[in-house]
Enzyme design. Structure first.
Site, PDB file in Angstrom:
ATOM      1  N   PRO A  96      36.202 -16.879 -42.180  1.00 42.18           N
ATOM      2  CA  PRO A  96      35.451 -17.157 -43.417  1.00 42.18           C
ATOM      3  C   PRO A  96      36.144 -18.246 -44.247  1.00 42.18           C
ATOM      4  CG  PRO A  96      35.758 -14.796 -43.108  1.00 42.18           C
ATOM      5  CD  PRO A  96      36.610 -15.488 -42.092  1.00 42.18           C
ATOM      6  N   GLU A  97      35.352 -19.190 -44.741  1.00 48.51           N
ATOM      7  CA  GLU A  97      35.874 -20.271 -45.584  1.00 48.51           C
ATOM      8  C   GLU A  97      35.337 -20.070 -47.006  1.00 48.51           C
ATOM      9  OE1 GLU A  97      35.320 -24.096 -43.680  1.00 48.51           O
ATOM     10  OE2 GLU A  97      35.347 -23.181 -41.706  1.00 48.51           O
ATOM     11  N   HIS A 155      36.968  -0.020 -37.403  1.00 53.97           N
ATOM     12  CA  HIS A 155      37.981  -0.994 -37.814  1.00 53.97           C
ATOM     13  C   HIS A 155      38.202  -1.014 -39.328  1.00 53.97           C
ATOM     14  CE1 HIS A 155      37.951  -2.427 -33.724  1.00 53.97           C
ATOM     15  NE2 HIS A 155      36.643  -2.569 -33.776  1.00 53.97           N
ATOM     16  N   ARG A 177      40.368  -7.823 -35.763  1.00 53.78           N
ATOM     17  CA  ARG A 177      41.547  -8.473 -35.184  1.00 53.78           C
ATOM     18  C   ARG A 177      42.811  -8.258 -36.009  1.00 53.78           C
ATOM     19  NH1 ARG A 177      39.726 -14.285 -33.154  1.00 53.78           N
ATOM     20  NH2 ARG A 177      41.815 -14.181 -32.263  1.00 53.78           N
TER      21      ARG A 177
END
Ligand SMILES: [Zn+2]
Length: 267
Positions: free
Chosen positions: A2-3, A92, A111
């Site tokens: 994400p930016e 997660h 991750r």
């Protein structure tokens, strides 16, 4: 990853369900998610804190609390959601904030590169970040001064968070194409027209990203539609929207870089 536009989209969506709520406790299932302080201190200090405001600095979400600030960096695969207590959690969901209204604020991270910080002042974490590209004070002139102060290829420079905060691989490639500048062009060789074009293009790409709710480019960030607007990013071999030349992909500093060799000449 994400930016700026994807993080900004989270910030806007989280304000309504979270501002004004009190965190009653936290469940930490993956202690390394907590960067500052220790997971134990984090759990103690976060209790009873009220969320006053939610903002963004670069790619960090910044929650101002009744005492101190909570920062979250989503890194590669972070996802944030608010859901009622007792509803099924994604497996997660490594850090879960319990709220005072029978809801939970969940930070899921497949991750596990994401990080959480609890500090007195946000600058303890964000202090080294460069300027915000959409801030009113970030003028073309100031941008030009910063470009001229380096002699670096544009693409890696735009990705450097200490140069400018919030731009990543997608928006750097899109902005360079909009500006008609080669990704390997040296930053101190731009004339004032090129500086202005790049400054406008960065802001235009980021604003378009925000307007479309960010880009959903992988399973993780599912919110937005900006992927349908890509001019070059992940469009290798497809025609350039300006001139029809096939989009090329090269590696620059281990990052995929997409550009049009006709519209973005290396000179
Ligand atoms: Zn082209």
């Amino acid at each position: 990853m994400p930016e700026l536009p994807e993080v900004e989209t989270y910030v806007r969506r989280l304000r309504a369900p979270l501002v004004g709520r009190t965190i009653t406790r936290v469940t930490v299932k993956w202690p390394r998610h907590i960067a500052i302080p220790s997971p134990r201190q984090f759990s103690q200090r976060i209790r009873g804190q009220r969320i006053e405001t939610i903002g963004r600095r670069g790619k960090y979400l910044v929650f101002e609390l009744s005492a101190g600030a909570l920062l979250i960096h989503l890194k590669m695969s972070g996802d944030l959601a608010v859901a009622p207590d007792g509803t099924t959690r994604d497996k997660h969901a490594h850090t879960v904030f319990h709220l005072d209204n029978q809801h939970e604020f969940r930070f899921s991270d497949t991750r596990k590169f994401g990080r959480v910080y609890l500090v007195t002042r946000p600058e303890e974490v964000t202090g080294r970040l460069g300027p915000e590209p959409l801030a009113a004070g970030f003028t073309a002139r100031r941008f030009g001064e910063r470009l001229a102060a380096h002699s670096r290829a544009l693409k890696p420079l735009l990705l450097d968070q200490t140069f400018m905060a919030g731009v990543g691989n997608i928006y750097a490639d899109e902005a360079l194409h909009l500006a008609g500048l080669h990704p390997l062009r040296k930053s101190d060789t731009l004339c004032s027209d090129e500086v202005r074009r790049l400054w406008q293009s960065i802001r235009r790409a980021l604003r378009s990203g925000i307007r479309h709710g960010g880009a959903s480019i992988d399973r993780v960030y599912r919110g937005g539609e900006f992927q349908n607007e890509f001019r070059v990013y992940q469009r290798e071999g497809e025609p350039c929207p300006n001139c029809g030349t096939r989009i090329r992909r090269i590696m620059i500093g281990q990052r995929s870089t997409h550009f049009c060799s006709r519209c973005q000449r290396d000179h």
